[in-house]
Design a protein around this motif. Structure first.
Motif, PDB file in Angstrom:
ATOM      1  N   ASN A 907       0.850  -1.196   0.000  1.00  0.00           N
ATOM      2  CA  ASN A 907       0.000   0.000   0.000  1.00  0.00           C
ATOM      3  C   ASN A 907       0.882   1.242   0.000  1.00  0.00           C
ATOM      4  OD1 ASN A 907      -2.148   1.746   0.185  1.00  0.00           O
ATOM      5  ND2 ASN A 907      -2.503   1.392   2.378  1.00  0.00           N
ATOM      6  N   ASN A 912      -0.551   2.476  -5.842  1.00  0.00           N
ATOM      7  CA  ASN A 912      -1.892   3.058  -5.918  1.00  0.00           C
ATOM      8  C   ASN A 912      -2.044   4.052  -7.072  1.00  0.00           C
ATOM      9  OD1 ASN A 912      -2.935   1.669  -3.689  1.00  0.00           O
ATOM     10  ND2 ASN A 912      -2.024   3.154  -2.267  1.00  0.00           N
ATOM     11  N   SER A 922     -12.269  12.496  -1.734  1.00  0.00           N
ATOM     12  CA  SER A 922     -13.138  11.617  -0.948  1.00  0.00           C
ATOM     13  C   SER A 922     -13.037  11.958   0.543  1.00  0.00           C
ATOM     14  CB  SER A 922     -12.744  10.162  -1.178  1.00  0.00           C
ATOM     15  OG  SER A 922     -13.416   9.310  -0.290  1.00  0.00           O
ATOM     16  N   ASP A 923     -14.136  11.753   1.257  1.00  0.00           N
ATOM     17  CA  ASP A 923     -14.108  11.964   2.712  1.00  0.00           C
ATOM     18  C   ASP A 923     -13.202  10.949   3.403  1.00  0.00           C
ATOM     19  OD1 ASP A 923     -15.832  14.069   2.513  1.00  0.00           O
ATOM     20  OD2 ASP A 923     -17.629  12.872   2.895  1.00  0.00           O
ATOM     21  N   ASP A 924     -13.022   9.796   2.728  1.00  0.00           N
ATOM     22  CA  ASP A 924     -12.175   8.745   3.298  1.00  0.00           C
ATOM     23  C   ASP A 924     -10.778   8.793   2.690  1.00  0.00           C
ATOM     24  OD1 ASP A 924     -14.331   7.700   4.812  1.00  0.00           O
ATOM     25  OD2 ASP A 924     -15.060   6.659   3.012  1.00  0.00           O
ATOM     26  N   TRP A 925      -9.778   8.798   3.528  1.00  0.00           N
ATOM     27  CA  TRP A 925      -8.380   8.748   3.065  1.00  0.00           C
ATOM     28  C   TRP A 925      -7.577   7.941   4.083  1.00  0.00           C
ATOM     29  CZ3 TRP A 925      -5.920   9.718  -1.331  1.00  0.00           C
ATOM     30  CH2 TRP A 925      -4.524   9.745  -1.339  1.00  0.00           C
ATOM     31  N   ASP A 926      -7.295   6.703   3.731  1.00  0.00           N
ATOM     32  CA  ASP A 926      -6.583   5.848   4.682  1.00  0.00           C
ATOM     33  C   ASP A 926      -5.222   5.419   4.160  1.00  0.00           C
ATOM     34  OD1 ASP A 926      -7.424   4.229   2.667  1.00  0.00           O
ATOM     35  OD2 ASP A 926      -8.489   2.773   3.920  1.00  0.00           O
ATOM     36  N   MET A 927      -4.680   6.210   3.223  1.00  0.00           N
ATOM     37  CA  MET A 927      -3.368   5.884   2.666  1.00  0.00           C
ATOM     38  C   MET A 927      -2.261   6.278   3.648  1.00  0.00           C
ATOM     39  SD  MET A 927      -4.298   4.612  -0.168  1.00  0.00           S
ATOM     40  CE  MET A 927      -5.600   4.652  -1.393  1.00  0.00           C
ATOM     41  N   PRO A 928      -1.138   5.566   3.636  1.00  0.00           N
ATOM     42  CA  PRO A 928      -0.029   5.886   4.554  1.00  0.00           C
ATOM     43  C   PRO A 928       0.829   7.056   4.064  1.00  0.00           C
ATOM     44  CG  PRO A 928       0.528   3.956   3.264  1.00  0.00           C
ATOM     45  CD  PRO A 928      -0.893   4.315   2.901  1.00  0.00           C
ATOM     46  N   SER A 930       0.406  11.350   2.292  1.00  0.00           N
ATOM     47  CA  SER A 930      -0.528  12.475   2.254  1.00  0.00           C
ATOM     48  C   SER A 930      -1.193  12.619   0.884  1.00  0.00           C
ATOM     49  CB  SER A 930       0.208  13.771   2.579  1.00  0.00           C
ATOM     50  OG  SER A 930       1.103  14.113   1.524  1.00  0.00           O
ATOM     51  N   ARG A 931      -2.318  13.313   0.895  1.00  0.00           N
ATOM     52  CA  ARG A 931      -2.990  13.628  -0.372  1.00  0.00           C
ATOM     53  C   ARG A 931      -2.083  14.497  -1.250  1.00  0.00           C
ATOM     54  NH1 ARG A 931      -9.083  13.232   0.662  1.00  0.00           N
ATOM     55  NH2 ARG A 931      -9.287  12.907   2.892  1.00  0.00           N
TER      56      ARG A 931
END
Length: 975
Positions: A907, A912, A922-928, A930-931
């Protein structure tokens, strides 16, 4: 100054020094300064990075001494852009635009202005590359899916590809596909006869002959009504309507063919299928044709998009490209090239076709023509054309002339008493007809035919026949299409064909698709072997001029004097550049050029009583089209090894040449090599081939590293093809058009290809390679302009700049990426291969790097060719140092990201990639990570961010659930 004064001669003497006197600033009229991206101020830093004192030293260290040209190209100096446009305007006026009703597969069409302006003249569409990277090509892919849907609907077939080169080559592909399918239901190796209706277009028949001979196919031409079916036939080809307009009912023929296990292909006029029963309803196996009359200019023969439709059971045999529907990582609908993607590179000499080019730009235009007009609009156009033909027939019959077609769509055939007088009258009124024989003429009408045109046509017949009768339409016109041949099946029912009928709506739809694609107007496309260079606006502008666009390929030569001057000049320019004796512009793609070159070699050997020479030696590193072309030309492929430096293994080559000396036909070699190196042993290699009776074919894919510095004749080649869509600036158009002319040495000149309607080629010419006499003539204006504006010095400097740019990238990436192959002095040619295989230790594949480059705003270089797990980079001469630096910065940044990755934790930002706007918002961001790191990895990205519209495509899902029309994927997932 009074120019009438006696001092004028003194003023004229000063003109040669005029430029000197107006100042020492940049010469704004010099085209080379606009085409070549590197400036004088960039040069010191770039040379220092590479480690040379000057550009001449770099060229010295790159190209072997024994193949360098001893003198400059024998071409004139370049001319400014405004002078070129004025020059071409003058030549355009030498083309005479007659009202042309010749037909034979070519018809005047009306290009909707919204399509001309927003696609044909829009670099967002014409500078894109083949959509191998689906995530940055969803716009083109959707446009091509529309095209496939249109073709499937109109032909009544289950599946269609994303276009082929022209109708005749599409017919030849159908013949060879059916030849391959002899194994169904059982293998019938000895069955090799192919029936061809005498109604076939003459250029198609010539091309069928070309393709049939090396494969051992026996053509039998005859009347479909009297043809006797027998077990030694495997297939048949029909024309619908026939070449002179007769519409035949082939249903019983197809039924009898099926009963005798004979497969049937039909070459059909696509506009007629709006009114006629689609061949698919008869149960035929393939339907081919051209979409030229769907808004594409005649262009003296091309480029035009052919179509190829067949049964779904043949989906793995269909030539060319298929666009399919799949889903992306998040499960959203996504499009990509399916099944046939680079088939030749996988199957090589086992490939069923060498096709590697479509006519994407023209297919997009034709598909948009259907989107714009919709089913009702197409019905109106077809009915207008058909009604015009009926009115003309009725009028001619009323003055005593016999119209011989019992059923017709747009073409009538008429018996006339004085055909010489008719021809004289028509020519005096600037009208072209198709004169079949001493007493018969055919007239093909089109969507541009007006009421005034019909009156003028009728008046020609009245005057020529000395007829004083009044034309009468009393009683109206009768129906001439039998009920059994009238279309009843619906077509174009998908909402895309009913949603964009106003210019506003279509303009916005085209723009919506364009925004999904990454093209050359956004950033550098550094594809190795593909040479994505600037397609200058001044080269492109004339393509929209009517005096170039509206010329039928079979008009008398005196009506196309402007074209003839351009084409002959381009042939001479290419002769000078290659060092060869003659050129044929007929091949419509690089792969077609390969085939043409090998067929010319084959004819040469046969002329010397050495037709047994059938061994073609090909290095393992060659393009996959090379072995596929050799097999199509009836040759047996022998592969020779490459050494650890990527060069041809001389020991292995010599062993194989000696072993096959008696039957050696040719060596196919790419130079510089596919590995981006000028092999120093090239002259030794070509001499070895010649000493053993063979000819040398040079693949011109890498000609961008040769022009002005060396050439194919100097290295010892006998024939080469040139990719005008690479080295000579014709745009790739999202995967076509391409032009692949062949240039030949003196001994091969007599065998250059012919055309059955307008004679071309040598004294012992082979039959046709493509449908039109000079192939895709319209886009040859681009290459003619490229050479004329750059001139001898500019062409040579462009080559030097391409080599400079490649070596600059190589040395900027030093220590971050390993370059697999270099020349003996450590230099790359115009491209290089960087090795990404070591990164597997971090869990990173070359595909991950390719997808991550999208986040940095770049199209990936060529992936895993010619070496798996690598990137092949070619920057071209038209990129600036600033763009080269942005690209290098992106790769260096990615290298840091690779170091941060771990095989134990997949991941990461590379796995990705690419990151869509939907992900980032998206409201969800679970990446290790930053955006910001995902979307804006370097500061320059924020200034001009490209957002991919989908995440990675699921290739396996798409191939398991092949969908090639516009139906939504939800309709299929359940099944």
């Amino acid at each position: 100054m009074d120019l009438c004064s006696p001092k004028l001669p003194i003023f004229i003497e000063l003109i040669p020094n005029f430029v000197h006197f107006i100042g020492l600033n940049m010469n704004t009229e010099l085209f080379a300064a606009r085409h070549i991206g590197i400036t004088e101020k960039d040069m010191p830093h770039m040379l220092q990075t590479i480690g040379v004192e000057n550009l001449d030293q770099l060229i010295y260290e790159t190209i072997p001494d024994d193949i360098k040209l001893k003198k400059p190209l024998d071409l004139p100096a370049g001319i400014p852009e405004h002078e070129f446009l004025k020059h071409l305007q003058g030549l355009a006026q030498k083309n005479k635009i007659f009202k042309t009703y010749i037909g034979l597969g070519y018809h005047e069409s009306l290009t909707p202005s919204v399509i001309q302006r927003n696609i044909l003249e829009n670099p967002g569409w014409y500078t894109a590359y083949t959509p191998y990277q689906a995530e940055i090509a969803q716009g083109r892919l959707e446009a091509l899916l529309n095209f496939q849907t249109m073709v499937s609907d109109l032909t009544g077939m289950e599946i269609a590809n994303a276009s082929l080169l022209d109708e005749s080559t599409a017919a030849a592909e159908a013949m060879t596909m059916l030849f391959e399918l002899r194994s169904r239901p059982q293998k019938k190796e000895n069955v090799c006869k192919f029936f061809v209706s005498e109604e076939i277009l003459p250029q198609t028949l010539s091309l069928l002959h070309t393709r049939a001979i090396p494969l051992g196919i026996e053509l039998v031409v005859g009347n479909h009504e009297t043809f006797e079916f027998s077990e030694d036939f495997y297939g048949a080809m029909l024309q619908y309507p026939g070449k002179h307009g007769q519409v035949n009912d082939y249903a019983s023929f197809v039924k009898n063919a099926k009963a005798n296990e004979i497969k049937v292909a039909v070459a059909a006029d696509i506009l007629s299928l709006v009114m006629l029963t689609p061949p698919g309803e008869w149960g035929v196996d393939a339907v081919v044709g051209t979409t030229q009359r769907f808004g594409i200019p005649l262009g003296y023969g091309g480029p035009h998009a052919a179509f190829f439709a067949t049964k779904e059971e043949y989906k793995r045999n269909i030539p060319g490209r298929i666009i399919g529907v799949t889903k992306d990582t998040d499960g959203y609908r996504a499009l990509r090239m399916a099944l046939q993607t680079r088939e030749q590179h996988i199957k090589r000499d086992k490939a069923t076709s060498n096709i590697c080019t479509a006519q994407v730009l023209l297919a997009v235009m034709a598909g948009m023509y259907a989107v714009y007009h919709g089913p009702e609009g197409l019905k109106f156009i077809a009915n207008k054309v058909h009604t015009s033909a009926k009115l003309l027939a009725k009028g001619l019959e009323s003055i005593g002339l016999k119209q011989v077609n019992s059923a017709f769509f747009d073409t009538i055939s008429v018996k006339v008493g004085n055909i010489d007088k008719l021809k004289e009258v028509c020519e005096s009124r600037e009208i072209n007809l198709n004169y079949i024989d001493d007493e018969t003429v055919s007239i093909s009408l089109n969507e541009a035919t007006s009421e005034e045109d019909l009156k003028l046509l009728l008046s020609c017949f009245i005057v020529s026949q000395d007829n004083t009768d009044d034309i009468s339409f009393e009683g109206g016109v009768e129906e001439v299409i039998p009920t059994s041949l009238q279309r009843t099946a619906p077509y174009l029912e998908h909402e895309v064909f009913s949603s964009y009928h106003s210019e506003t709506e279509l303009m916005r739809y085209i723009k919506k698709l364009e925004r999904k694609d990454l093209a050359l107007n956004q950033s550098m496309i550094s594809l190795g072997s593909c040479t994505m260079k600037l397609n200058a606006a001044s080269e492109m502008l004339p393509l929209s001029w009517p005096h170039w666009g509206n010329i039928h390929p079979f008009v008398p030569l005196e009506q196309a004097e402007g074209y003839q001057e351009v084409l002959k000049s381009l042939e001479e320019q290419l002769n000078v550049i290659t060092g060869f004796a003659a050129t044929s512009l007929q091949p419509n793609s690089g792969a077609q050029g390969e085939y043409a070159g090998l067929m010319v070699i084959r004819a040469y050997h046969e002329s010397r009583g050495e037709g047994h020479r059938d061994i073609c030696i090909i290095p393992a590193s060659a393009h996959g089209t090379n072995p596929a072309s050799a097999v199509m030309a009836g040759m047996k492929v022998v592969v020779t090894k490459t050494d650890e430096n990527g060069n041809i293994d001389m020991v292995d080559l010599e062993d194989k040449v000696i072993k096959h000396a008696e039957n050696l036909s040719a060596l196919m070699v790419t130079y510089p090599s596919t590995h981006g190196v000028f092999e120093s042993s090239i002259k030794q290699i070509t001499k070895l081939i010649h000493d053993n009776g063979g000819q040398v074919y040079m693949d011109g894919a890498n000609m961008n590293a040769q022009v002005g510095l060396t050439n194919p004749a100097t290295i010892g080649a006998d024939v080469c093809h040139l990719n005008l869509h690479k080295t000579f600036a014709i745009p790739h158009g999202g995967g076509g058009p391409g032009v692949g002319p062949i240039c030949v040495a003196e001994q091969l000149k007599p065998f250059l290809p012919s055309n059955p309607v307008v004679p071309t080629g040598g004294e012992e010419a082979i039959t046709a390679i493509s449908a039109a006499p000079w192939g895709s003539s319209l886009v040859c204006l681009i290459s003619y302009g490229y050479i004329k504006m750059l001139g001898a010095e500019g062409l040579t400097n462009a080559t030097k700049a391409a080599i400079l740019n490649a070596n600059y990238i190589k040395d900027r990436l030093k220590g971050k990426f390993d370059v697999l192959y270099t020349g003996e002095r450590g230099r790359a040619a115009h491209e290089m291969i960087i090795d990404c295989r070591p990164f597997k230790a971090n869990g990173i594949e070359v595909t991950d790097i390719a997808k991550r480059l999208i986040d940095y705003g770049f199209h990936a270089p060529t992936v895993s060719f010619p070496v798996a797990g690598t990137l092949m980079i070619e920057p071209t001469e038209s990129e600036s140092q600033a763009e080269l630096d942005r690209f290098c910065d992106a790769l260096i940044s990615i290298r840091t990201e690779i170091d941060e990755a771990s095989a134990d934790e997949p991941n990461n930002v590379l796995k990705n990639a690419p990151h869509t706007l939907g992900m980032l918002t998206s409201d969800d961001w679970d990446m290790p990570y930053s955006r910001e790191k995902a979307a804006y990895p370097l500061p320059y990205v924020a200034e001009n961010k490209f957002w991919p519209s989908i995440r990675r495509t699921d290739e396996a899902f798409g191939d398991r659930n092949l969908i090639c029309t516009c139906a939504p994927i939800e309709d299929y997932i359940e099944a």
